[in-house]
Design a protein around this motif. Structure first.
Motif, PDB file in Angstrom:
ATOM      1  N   GLY A  35       5.239   2.295   0.552  1.00 45.69           N
ATOM      2  CA  GLY A  35       4.034   2.355  -0.586  1.00 45.69           C
ATOM      3  C   GLY A  35       3.258   1.171  -0.661  1.00 45.69           C
ATOM      4  N   GLY A  36       2.490   1.421  -1.511  1.00 39.10           N
ATOM      5  CA  GLY A  36       1.318   0.205  -1.950  1.00 39.10           C
ATOM      6  C   GLY A  36       0.230   0.371  -1.083  1.00 39.10           C
ATOM      7  N   TYR A  37      -0.371   1.506  -0.809  1.00 37.84           N
ATOM      8  CA  TYR A  37      -1.500   1.814   0.254  1.00 37.84           C
ATOM      9  C   TYR A  37      -2.654   0.728  -0.569  1.00 37.84           C
ATOM     10  CZ  TYR A  37      -5.627   3.676   2.197  1.00 37.84           C
ATOM     11  OH  TYR A  37      -6.824   4.025   2.848  1.00 37.84           O
ATOM     12  N   SER A  38      -3.563   0.189   0.553  1.00 38.88           N
ATOM     13  CA  SER A  38      -4.379  -0.628   0.165  1.00 38.88           C
ATOM     14  C   SER A  38      -5.763  -0.507   1.095  1.00 38.88           C
ATOM     15  CB  SER A  38      -3.848  -2.401   0.153  1.00 38.88           C
ATOM     16  OG  SER A  38      -5.044  -3.116   0.420  1.00 38.88           O
ATOM     17  N   ARG A  39      -6.877  -0.287   0.491  1.00 39.04           N
ATOM     18  CA  ARG A  39      -8.010  -0.203   1.235  1.00 39.04           C
ATOM     19  C   ARG A  39      -8.392  -1.547   1.904  1.00 39.04           C
ATOM     20  NH1 ARG A  39     -12.669   2.467  -2.007  1.00 39.04           N
ATOM     21  NH2 ARG A  39     -13.706   2.040  -0.098  1.00 39.04           N
ATOM     22  N   PHE A  40      -8.097  -2.545   1.364  1.00 35.88           N
ATOM     23  CA  PHE A  40      -8.148  -4.012   1.903  1.00 35.88           C
ATOM     24  C   PHE A  40      -7.373  -3.978   3.144  1.00 35.88           C
ATOM     25  CE2 PHE A  40      -6.099  -8.189   2.011  1.00 35.88           C
ATOM     26  CZ  PHE A  40      -7.184  -8.856   2.768  1.00 35.88           C
TER      27      PHE A  40
END
Length: 939
Positions: A283-288
């Motif tokens: 989990g923890g999708y990040s665009r950065f």
């Protein structure tokens, strides 16, 4: 040797391989955030908002990053990413900064963990027959591959991991040194890093990426990919002659921080053609993070390889599950899935991941010559990274995407040994010799999937279009076809075939002219269901390759978007979002604005110790008083509006002696939105409140909490609050005038439409210590009761003035009494507009619409309600029933505009309609116990 924060790093390792590892967002660095500026913007545009957040000055994160190039479609610009520190919550910082219009995203910095699997009997990684040899070299066909090529020292693998034992006999000769920057205290090569001769320690910002006693993971990984071959000592690295660059990403100083993403960018900028990432978290999708990975893969053309995870579950694991990353899971020496290995449609291929003999790097003896056997996908990934390095050397014209494609399409199929996980262990087990020698290898791949309309989740009955862009990465293809199939019973593919035909190497095609068409079933979908679609790509000659894309269906919230005001309503009484992080829901937007409401929701109270809500408390948490009785549903069109919502929830019934501080009310919520002119700037929220307790609630307070963040030309914090007593309208507005059409809403608010006596409380979020309500240290139950029960004495017309501030407001009502089992109805309008005049006009239109379009359910009988003469030439007498408590009479024209308003001191009032044009009007009588309406004709 550095002083080691042993406890911190040991805690990072505990439980990382456990099958029971909780799936959720990984930990973050408190208060440390990153933002990305929109093209053409500078940090100057954020100064006011950052000041309001008490944030540090933003620091450019990758000032030396390579600019995007039109020759590399899909490349990204990392130069607009900045890091800053703030004591504000993530949702507050995100809302305020996005509202400036200058920012693409605001995100936390995640801490990703190494994927070490303990080498003890219970971990099943100590098989006696395997631990004494590198059995995996034969399994992946490394010996035969080295007969084809042994690579070259010019090919460098970036090992982003813990510190490496730089003096180990099998690692020391394989390190890639930077001779352009020798150790002399000067940044000789001008790359911003002083004396980065032997890699870099990104976590602690120094030039020593060496071994740390608390974490040997980096040495273990580097040994597999890069141990020295033919040195008559130790073991042989899979990459043979290819070198590695040690990059430490774990802190071992008091000021250090996790730096996995920064290490990826560093590796890409410093010539690493392959980058290994044996770390991560579910989990923890990040665009950065995705931006940094896209930069490395596209801008810098590096092959990125990552461990798929050590959680025996079907889940997304980052960074392995990001685009442009080769995700590697693990098998044993018989090609069967390792028990703890993660599996998913996102896995690309597998490699041995148990009893892997490698460099230990613990320096247990007199010389650096120690070795050990370990297990986990951490140690499968560097085998694939090393194979990628050899493929890069063998095929020097290949792009990174082509190298990844060749690795995928030359594996050995192991489905027969893993029938439970077919399609979720990638294409098979790594075969190095095939990757280097097989002729006419083919792979076409869907590289983008675009849904229209684009939504974070789709509701029952939705329809959508899907445009797929396909690229042929390897040998030319003929007869290429893409077939879309739903693997979920809740999505029907109505049009699912895309005939591409012939496609040359690196050629692209899309079906924009005739996109796939899909429909979500109208009922029977469980809440928050993930539905999977499968692309099957086939071509002449037997090529077949499957890819997958996931959608979220039937979310536990609805969005009313029929007009210019789009509002998320959750099944537990909140507005905009279902969580404080602002990730569940679509927010509240107006026309072309971004989200304008960082937090909102219903609050109920009957005393300072009995309050029910799901609004913030302290420490970044929110209360959880309400639970859903029925899923939020949306009807479009509805019987009385273009869109309608139905929601049911309640709090816990309090028990004598219990510590539960609830009210004991069941709530049936209805919401309405219209697309017709004159009704496009508001939605109506109606709440039916039923007393579930055995006691009379006297009084009962109900109100809407709103933390508005309206956009300003120079920062979102310059807001103020006010109250319109005539309309019972509490509102917030942005100081200053908008400079572009992209900032359409300067005013937003809540109007009480029905029920009891109005209350309003405006709050300056930056109030000093000693203030009656101070949100800086939390929002207590007593403070919430105060905001609901103070009448209009705290309307605070000066809240936020003179310079503007971050303001919140509670608009509510006081119900004198609610007997056991009885119900009452309160209603509010949520409004937004460019000007105060337009906001007030919309508030009037909302009142008229509620009175005329929506049938009221007054608690008082119509008996005794008289309006005469009707029709009238001008004079009108209104008589309300006894006990009604008439307070005001309003008259609305056919457009819903209020044309007359008169306060009442008794249950009888005389009106003059002289001057009104002949026609049909609606009269609305507001009383303390409800509202009554009557049509009136003027002649």
């Amino acid at each position: 040797m550095k002083n080691t924060l042993r406890l911190f790093l040991i805690l990072l390792l505990i439980g990382l391989s456990s099958p029971g590892y909780a799936v959720g967002a990984p930990p973050t660095i408190p208060g440390r955030l990153v933002l990305k500026l929109r093209v053409g913007q500078t940090p100057v545009a954020l100064e006011a908002a950052l000041r309001a957040l008490s944030a540090t000055a933003p620091q450019q994160k990758f000032p030396h990053a390579l600019a995007p190039s039109p020759e590399r479609p899909g490349s990204v610009d990392l130069r607009g990413i900045y890091q800053f520190q703030t004591s504000a919550t993530l949702d507050k910082a995100r809302t305020m900064l996005l509202a400036t219009g200058a920012v693409e995203y605001v995100e936390p910095l995640y801490i990703r963990k190494p994927l070490y699997q303990p080498n003890d009997p219970l971990a099943d990684s100590t098989l006696t027959s395997l631990t004494a040899s590198q059995y995996y070299l034969k399994q992946i066909k490394a010996y035969r591959a080295w007969d084809v090529t042994r690579g070259d020292s010019s090919i460098v693998i970036g090992i982003t991991d813990g510190g490496v034992r730089l003096t180990h006999e099998d690692l020391r000769p394989q390190i890639k040194h930077n001779y352009a920057d020798p150790i002399n205290g000067i940044d000789d090569d001008g790359d911003g890093y002083v004396d980065n001769f032997t890699g870099w320690d990104l976590a602690n910002n120094d030039n020593d990426p060496g071994y740390d006693v608390a974490i040997v993971h980096g040495s273990l990984v580097a040994g597999i990919s890069s141990a020295r071959v033919d040195n008559a000592a130790g073991l042989a690295g899979v990459g043979n002659r290819c070198r590695f660059l040690p990059l430490n990403i774990y802190p071992n100083t008091a000021t250090g921080t996790f730096a996995g993403i920064e290490a990826i960018v560093y590796a890409a900028d410093h010539g690493c053609q392959v980058i290994n990432m044996s770390w991560g978290a579910p989990g923890g999708y990040s665009r950065f993070e995705q931006d940094a990975i896209t930069y490395a893969a596209v801008n810098r053309d590096a092959v990125l390889v990552a461990a798929a995870g050590n959680t025996n579950a079907d889940l997304l694991f980052y960074p392995a599950s990001y685009d442009h990353v080769v995700s590697v899971s693990g098998v044993d020496n018989t090609d069967r899935k390792v028990g703890s290995a993660t599996f998913s449609h996102r896995v690309d291929l597998v490699a041995p991941g148990i009893s892997i003999l490698t460099v230990y790097g613990y320096h247990a003896g007199a010389v650096d010559a120690d070795y050990t056997a370990v297990g986990g996908t951490s140690f499968a990934a560097p085998m694939v990274a090393a194979a990628a390095a050899l493929v890069r050397w063998q095929f020097p014209t290949y792009t990174a995407a082509q190298v990844a494609a060749r690795l995928r399409q030359t594996t050995d199929n192991i489905d027969a040994l893993n029938t439970t996980w077919v399609s979720r262990l990638g294409t098979g087990r790594l075969n190095m010799v095939q990757a280097l020698t097989r002729a006419n290898v083919q792979e076409a791949r869907v590289i983008t999937s675009t849904f229209a309309p684009a939504r974070p989740a789709y509701t029952p009955g939705d329809t959508m279009r899907l445009t797929a862009t396909v690229q042929n990465l390897l040998a030319p293809m003929a007869g290429l076809t893409v077939t879309l199939t739903s693997l979920s019973p809740y999505i029907t593919v109505q049009t699912g075939s895309f005939v591409v035909g012939s496609l040359a190497t690196l050629g692209q095609a899309n079906n924009a002219a005739a996109p796939f068409r899909l429909a979500v079933t109208a009922s029977g979908i469980p809440l928050n269901t993930t539905a999977t679609l499968r692309y099957r790509l086939t071509a002449t000659g037997g090529f077949q390759y499957d890819q997958y894309v996931d959608l979220v269906l039937n979310p536990d919230y609805v969005v009313l978007s029929a007009n210019d005001l789009a509002v998320t309503l959750t099944s537990r009484g909140n507005l905009a979002y279902d969580n404080l992080a602002g990730t569940v829901g679509a927010g509240l937007t107006y026309r072309t604005s971004g989200n304008m409401l960082s937090e909102g929701g219903l609050m109920l109270a009957t005393s300072s110790t009995r309050v029910s809500d799901r609004i913030r408390t302290s420490g970044g948490l929110s209360r959880q008083s309400f639970f859903s009785l029925r899923q939020a549903t949306r009807q479009q069109p509805g019987p009385r509006a273009d869109q309608e919502a139905r929601i049911a929830f309640q709090d816990t019934i309090p028990v004598v002696g219990s510590r539960i501080r609830s009210v004991g009310v069941a709530v049936h919520q209805r919401a309405y939105a219209w697309a017709t002119p004159g009704r496009r700037d508001f939605i109506v929220l109606e709440y039916s409140l039923k007393n579930l307790t055995a006691d009379t609630l006297k009084p009962l307070y109900a109100g809407i909490f709103t933390d508005w963040d309206l956009p300003n030309p120079d920062g979102a914090a310059r807001n103020a609050a006010d109250y319109d007593t005539t309309r019972a309208l509490g509102y917030c507005y942005a100081l200053g005038q908008p400079t572009t059409a992209s900032v359409p809403a300067q005013y937003a608010g809540i109007r009480l439409l029905r029920g009891g006596t109005p209350t309003v409380y405006s709050i300056n979020s930056g109030a000093s210590v000693g203030s009656p309500v101070r949100l800086a240290d939390g929002f207590s139950i007593a403070e919430k009761f105060l905001t609901l029960s103070s009448g209009t004495a705290r309307a605070q017309r000066s809240a936020g003035l003179p310079g503007g501030a971050d303001v919140t407001q509670v608009v509510g009502t006081r119900i004198a009494r609610l007997a056991p089992g009885d119900s009452t109805t309160v209603a509010f309008a949520v409004l937004a507009a460019p000007t105060l005049t337009q906001l007030q006009a919309s508030a009037d239109a909302a009142a008229s619409t509620y009175a005329t379009v929506l049938p009221t359910r007054p608690t008082t009988s119509l008996v005794g309600f008289k309006v005469y003469p009707n029709p009238t030439a001008g004079l009108l007498r209104v008589e309300a029933p006894a006990g009604f408590g008439l307070t005001e009479v309003q008259v609305f024209n056919a457009l819903g505009q209020a044309v007359l308003r008169q306060n009442a001191g008794s249950n009888v009032i005389n009106l003059s309609l002289n001057g009104l044009a002949p026609g049909l009007y609606t009269l609305r009588a507001q009383g303390q116990s409800g509202a009554l309406t009557r049509s009136v004709e003027v002649r």
